[in-house]
Design an enzyme around this catalytic site. Structure first.
Site, PDB file in Angstrom:
ATOM      1  N   THR A 588       0.820  -1.212   0.000  1.00 12.55           N
ATOM      2  CA  THR A 588       0.000   0.000   0.000  1.00 12.55           C
ATOM      3  C   THR A 588       0.856   1.265   0.000  1.00 12.55           C
ATOM      4  O   THR A 588       0.349   2.351  -0.291  1.00 12.55           O
ATOM      5  CB  THR A 588      -0.975   0.040   1.194  1.00 12.55           C
ATOM      6  OG1 THR A 588      -0.241   0.000   2.411  1.00 12.55           O
ATOM      7  CG2 THR A 588      -1.952  -1.128   1.129  1.00 12.55           C
ATOM      8  N   ASP A 589       2.148   1.142   0.306  1.00 10.52           N
ATOM      9  CA  ASP A 589       3.059   2.278   0.177  1.00 10.52           C
ATOM     10  C   ASP A 589       3.294   2.652  -1.284  1.00 10.52           C
ATOM     11  O   ASP A 589       3.893   3.699  -1.563  1.00 10.52           O
ATOM     12  CB  ASP A 589       4.414   1.957   0.815  1.00 10.52           C
ATOM     13  CG  ASP A 589       4.411   2.156   2.325  1.00 10.52           C
ATOM     14  OD1 ASP A 589       3.386   2.620   2.855  1.00 10.52           O
ATOM     15  OD2 ASP A 589       5.422   1.853   2.966  1.00 10.52           O
ATOM     16  N   TYR A 590       2.862   1.819  -2.209  1.00 12.98           N
ATOM     17  CA  TYR A 590       2.992   2.129  -3.637  1.00 12.98           C
ATOM     18  C   TYR A 590       1.673   2.640  -4.214  1.00 12.98           C
ATOM     19  O   TYR A 590       1.644   3.163  -5.317  1.00 12.98           O
ATOM     20  CB  TYR A 590       3.459   0.899  -4.426  1.00 12.98           C
ATOM     21  CG  TYR A 590       4.451   0.027  -3.690  1.00 12.98           C
ATOM     22  CD1 TYR A 590       5.472   0.603  -2.932  1.00 12.98           C
ATOM     23  CD2 TYR A 590       4.357  -1.362  -3.712  1.00 12.98           C
ATOM     24  CE1 TYR A 590       6.373  -0.198  -2.227  1.00 12.98           C
ATOM     25  CE2 TYR A 590       5.249  -2.157  -3.018  1.00 12.98           C
ATOM     26  CZ  TYR A 590       6.255  -1.578  -2.279  1.00 12.98           C
ATOM     27  OH  TYR A 590       7.137  -2.357  -1.576  1.00 12.98           O
TER      28      TYR A 590
END
Length: 818
Positions: A588-590
Site C-alpha cells: 500500500t506504500d505504492y
C-alpha cells in the site's frame, strides 16, 4: 464557495470510458467534477469486466463498472461517425480535462488527437494513458494487466520461489496508471492557473507500475544482489525475509527484520514469543537491531534467524488472527491479520469511520467503498450509482446544443516559463515511503519541499536496500534518494519547545504541512491542525497513516505490508493450494503516494478558488481499497468471497507466466481471442493445438486451463524470453518477459524514455527513477543532488525564516536541531 459544494464543483471531465482510463475518471468524479463517460454504441468495454451481479454478465451488471463509473454521466457516441465525432469535439470545447487510453495515434486518425483538440480549446488538459506511453520502441506493443505488471518489475518479486511469478488476482496495472494520470492532470491544472493553457499528459502504465518494486528495479545498477520472490516474503542477499505466518484460523503478516528502526519491534516480538514459551531467552535476547552487521562480520549466523522464524511460526499457529492482532496492539508489534474481502467489508474500524457508502445496482441496495480521503473544507456528497448505458445522452446533447458557455481560463499570450508548482512551499513531516514519495512528486514539479527529520529516530527509508555499492550507510539508500530527491532536509527534535517554535514558524510561511505521525501525536506537542491553522489560517494539512485519524485502529502503526494484509491484498495474491504470498513489499506504500499527492493538489486547487485551507485525513488502507473495489463489491452484492487464483484470468486463456530458457526466466503471455491463440500456436510450432477440442474456443481453454498451461510451458521452455517476446509482439500478441532489475535496466524502451536517472554521490553513484508521467509543456524534472541528513539546517533557518546567528546558536545549544 457555497456550503455543500464539492471540491471540484463546476469542473467538467470527459472520459473515453475504457479499462485504462476509468479509474482516473473516478478520481475526478469522487472530487465532485462533472465526469462525462463517452461510450461506444455497444457500451464501454469496462461493462464486460466481471464480477457481475449474480455472476451473470450484462451491460448493467458489471461490478467493475459499478465501482469506477459512479457519479459519472454516460453518453453514447460512435467515433467512426463524423457527426458523433463533431459532438465529441463540441463537448471537449466545454471541458477542463479529457482522459483517454486508446492506442497511440488512434485518436489522431479521427482528428481527435491533442493538437486538433487543443486548437479549439487551448485550456484543455489532455490525458493519454497507455501501456508504454506515447513514444518509445514499445509504444505500439499489445498489453494486458499481466504483461504490464511483468514489464514493470513487480511480477518478478511476488510468489513462491519454486513456481512462476504471480500477480494480484484483482488486476492492478491500470489502477496504478490511472492514479498516476490523475496526479499529473492535477499538476497540469495547477499550472493552467498561471498560464491559462492546458497541455498533453503522457502516462506509461509500465513506468507507473514500476513504483511497486520499491526501487528494487535499480538494484543491479548499484551492485546489490537482486531481490527474489520467496513464498510470502523475499530473498535479499543472504537473508530470506518472511512476511506471512500461519494462524489457527488463517494467516497473519509480520514485519520481522533488522536495523535501528524496525529492529526494536523485532526484539519486542521475540520477547512475546519467549513469554509464551516458544523460544528460549538466548533467542529472545539476540541483537535484532544490529543483526545484519553481526552476520556480515561473522559474529552471528543465518541459522539464528531461521530458528527465530520457526519459533514465530509455532507461536502464531497456536493463536487466532484476532488474538494476535490484539497482542500486536498491546505490545506494539508489527503484526496484522491477512484479511479476506469478507473480513474487510465487516471490519468494525471501517464501520465506525462510516467508510462504506450506499450503492444501488440492479434493483439492490448495498454498500461500496467510500472516499479515498476526507477533506474538512468540503461536504462529502453521496455518490450516484454508475450510469446506465447512454442514460445522459439526450441531456448532454441538449447542453451542447443550448450553447451554454462555461467560463474559460484566461489564455496567456505566451508561456510563463515557470514550473507547475513553483511558489508552493511544503513542510514535509512524513515517514517511510507513502508520504515522502508523494512530496517527491511535488518537488519534481517545482514545489519547495522542506523535509524535517530526526537524528535520533532515523527514517526507515535510510535503512532499506538497495544501497549504493551494496554497502549499508545512512546516506546510501536509493529508496531514501528516490523518495526525497529535490527536498531540503533539516533536523529538529520536536521534544524541545525551541524546535516546536521553529516548526510553527515554518508553518507560517508554508502552503502545505504533510505529516505521518500517529494520530494525536502532533496535537499533544501543540502542533495539531488547530495550532497550525492559528499560525497560518489558510494552511493545508495532510495527515496520513495506515488506518486514518479516528476509529478503533487509528493508533495501529506499521508499514505498507501490514496495511496490505488488513486491506485484503495478501489474501488475493498467490496460489489457491498454498498460503497467501502477498504482493511484494509494503504494497500500500505504492498506492498511497498517488492519493496523498492527489489530495494535496486538490486542496491547493480548492484554496486557489476559495482562499480556504483544510485538514485532510488520508487513510492508507482506505485509499488502497479502491484498487480492490470490484472484489469487495462481489462480497457485498453477491455474497461471494473471492480469493487468490494464481495467474488465472476470467476472460483470457492461456494467461500466465511460462518458463523460458535459462534459470528462473519467464515470459508473461495473455491470449485475448481466437486469432491470438492461433498465432501463438503457430509461433510455438504447434498449429494443431488451435483445433484441439480442449483448446479451440476460449470457453474450452478456460475449462482446461491446467492442461493448457502445461502444454504451453513445454513449448516456451526452448525459447529465450527475449526471442519469444519479440516473435509474439511482431504479431501483436500480448507478451513480455518478466523483468527483473537487470532486464529492466537493459530495456531499450525505458532507456528511450529516460526512465533511469544516475546521481553523483562522492566517487560512487546512485540511481533513481524519473518522473513517471510526461507533461508536454512543463515537464517534471528530478533534482540532480541527493539531500543529506540536516544539510539544509542553516540555509532554511537563515534564508527561509530569517533567523540571525545568535538565534541559531541558541537552537544548537538547546539541542533543538537534532
Amino acid at each position: 464557495m457555497a456550503d455543500g459544494d464539492a471540491m471540484f464543483e463546476g469542473w467538467r471531465v470527459v472520459e473515453l470510458a475504457d479499462e485504462g482510463s476509468t479509474v482516473c475518471g473516478w478520481v475526478f468524479a469522487d472530487l465532485g467534477a462533472d465526469v462525462v463517460a463517452v461510450e461506444p454504441p455497444g457500451g464501454s468495454p469496462v461493462r464486460e469486466l466481471g464480477p457481475f451481479v449474480d455472476g451473470v454478465s450484462g451491460t448493467e451488471r458489471s461490478l467493475h463498472w459499478a465501482a469506477y463509473a459512479r457519479s459519472k454521466r454516460s453518453v453514447v457516441l460512435d467515433l467512426e461517425a463524423a457527426a458523433d465525432r463533431e459532438t465529441l469535439r463540441a463537448l471537449l470545447d466545454t471541458a477542463d480535462v479529457f482522459i483517454e487510453s486508446r492506442a497511440p495515434g488512434e485518436l489522431s486518425r479521427l482528428d481527435l488527437g491533442y493538437d486538433a483538440v487543443a486548437e479549439r480549446n487551448p485550456a484543455l488538459v489532455y490525458v493519454s494513458i497507455t501501456p508504454f506511453g506515447q513514444t518509445g520502441p514499445k509504444a505500439d506493443w499489445a498489453a494486458t494487466d499481466l504483461t504490464i505488471w511483468a514489464a514493470a518489475g513487480p511480477l518478478w518479486l511476488a510468489g513462491d520461489d519454486d513456481r512462476a511469478p504471480v500477480r494480484v488476482s484483482v488486476p492492478q496495472a491500470w489502477a496504478h496508471a490511472s492514479a498516476e494520470a490523475a496526479t499529473a492532470a492535477l499538476v497540469a491544472l495547477r499550472e493552467r492557473n498561471a498560464s491559462g493553457r492546458g497541455q498533453h499528459v503522457d502516462v506509461s502504465a509500465q513506468e507507473a507500475c514500476a513504483l511497486a518494486t520499491q526501487v528494487e528495479i535499480v538494484s543491479d545498477a548499484l551492485g546489490e544482489p537482486p531481490a527474489q520472490r520467496c513464498a510470502g516474503g523475499s530473498r535479499m542477499g543472504p537473508f530470506v525475509v518472511r512476511f506471512v505466518y500461519p494462524a489457527r484460523d488463517g494467516h497473519v503478516s509480520i514485519t520481522h527484520v533488522f536495523g535501528s528502526t524496525i529492529g526494536p519491534a523485532s526484539a519486542r516480538l521475540m520477547a512475546a514469543v519467549c513469554e509464551d514459551g516458544f523460544c528460549d531467552e538466548a533467542l529472545r535476547d539476540v541483537d535484532w537491531v544490529g543483526f545484519t552487521d553481526r552476520v556480515l562480520k561473522g559474529l552471528d549466523d543465518l541459522e539464528t534467524f531461521e530458528r527465530a522464524k520457526a519459533a514465530i511460526a509455532e507461536w502464531t499457529a497456536s493463536k487466532a488472527k484476532s488474538d494476535l492482532f490484539e497482542i500486536a496492539q498491546a505490545k506494539s508489534l508489527l503484526i496484522a491479520p491477512v484479511a479476506s474481502p469478507r473480513d474487510v467489508v465487516d471490519n468494525p474500524h471501517f464501520a465506525e469511520r462510516r467508510y462504506f457508502e450506499p450503492l444501488s445496482i440492479a434493483g439492490r441496495e448495498t454498500r461500496q467503498p467510500g472516499p479515498f480521503a476526507r477533506f474538512s473544507g468540503v461536504e462529502r456528497r453521496e455518490p450516484r450509482p454508475a450510469p446506465r448505458l447512454g442514460e445522459h445522452s439526450d441531456e448532454v446533447r441538449a447542453e451542447i446544443a443550448s450553447g451554454e458557455a462555461r467560463p474559460k481560463p484566461r489564455v496567456a499570450s505566451a508561456a510563463t516559463g515557470s514550473r507547475p508548482l513553483e511558489g508552493v512551499r511544503v513542510l514535509d513531516l512524513m515517514w517511510a515511503l507513502a508520504g515522502p514519495a508523494a512530496t517527491r512528486v511535488l518537488a519534481d514539479y517545482g514545489a519547495e519541499v522542506i523535509r524535517v527529520e530526526s537524528t535520533t529516530h532515523i527514517d526507515v527509508c535510510r535503512t532499506l536496500r538497495p544501497f549504493v555499492d551494496a554497502t549499508p550507510a545512512l546516506e546510501g539508500s536509493s529508496v531514501f534518494h528516490s523518495c526525497n530527491l529535490g527536498k531540503q532536509t533539516i533536523t529538529l527534535d520536536l521534544g524541545t519547545p525551541e524546535a516546536r517554535s521553529v516548526l510553527l514558524d515554518l508553518a507560517r510561511c508554508a502552503d502545505v504541512v504533510a505529516e505521518a505521525f500517529t494520530p494525536g501525536t502532533l496535537a499533544k506537542l501543540g502542533l495539531g491542525y488547530e495550532a497550525l491553522r492559528e499560525a497560518k489560517p489558510d494552511i493545508i494539512v495532510l495527515s496520513t497513516c495506515l488506518m486514518g485519524q479516528f476509529g478503533p485502529l487509528a493508533h495501529f502503526a506499521g508499514y505498507g505490508n501490514l496495511a496490505a494484509a488488513v486491506a485484503g491484498f495478501y489474501e488475493l495474491t498467490g496460489w489457491p493450494d498454498r498460503a497467501p504470498a502477498g504482493p511484494f513489499g509494503a504494497y500500500t506504500d505504492y498506492v498511497a503516494p498517488r492519493f496523498n499527492a492527489i489530495s494535496i493538489l486538490a486542496a491547493l486547487e480548492h484554496r486557489h478558488r476559495t482562499g480556504e485551507g483544510q485538514h485532510i485525513d488520508m487513510s492508507q488502507a482506505e485509499s488502497a481499497l479502491h484498487f480492490l473495489a470490484p472484489a469487495l463489491l462481489d462480497v457485498l452484492v453477491n455474497d461471494h468471497v473471492p480469493t487468490r487464483r494464481g495467474n488465472r484470468d476470467e476472460r483470457f486463456a492461456p494467461h500466465g507466466c511460462y518458463p523460458t530458457r535459462g534459470e528462473d526466466r519467464w515470459i508473461a503471455i495473455a491470449i485475448r481471442n481466437e486469432s491470438e491463440w492461433e498465432t501463438l500456436c503457430g509461433v510455438l510450432g504447434r498449429p494443431d493445438l488451435a483445433t484441439d477440442v480442449r483448446f479451440a474456443r476460449r470457453v474450452d481453454r478456460l475449462e482446461h486451463a491446467d492442461d493448457l498451461d502445461a502444454v504451453v510451458a513445454e513449448l516456451t521452455i526452448s525459447w529465450s524470453a527475449e526471442e519469444l517476446e519479440h516473435a509474439l509482439q511482431a504479431r501483436h500478441v500480448p507478451a513480455h518477459r518478466v523483468a527483473d532489475s537487470a532486464s529492466a535496466l537493459r530495456d531499450p524502451h525505458l532507456a528511450a524514455r529516460g526512465h533511469f536517472v544516475t546521481l553523483p554521490m562522492g566517487e560512487s553513484r546512485s540511481m533513481v527513477e524519473t518522473v513517471r508521467s510526461r507533461l508536454s509543456r512543463t515537464p517534471g524534472t528530478p533534482a540532480s543532488t541527493i539531500p543529506a541528513l540536516g544539510a539544509a539546517n542553516f540555509a532554511v533557518l537563515q534564508d527561509v525564516l530569517g533567523y540571525d546567528e545568535d538565534r541559531i546558536s541558541g537552537l544548537v545549544i538547546a539541542g533543538a536541531l537534532g
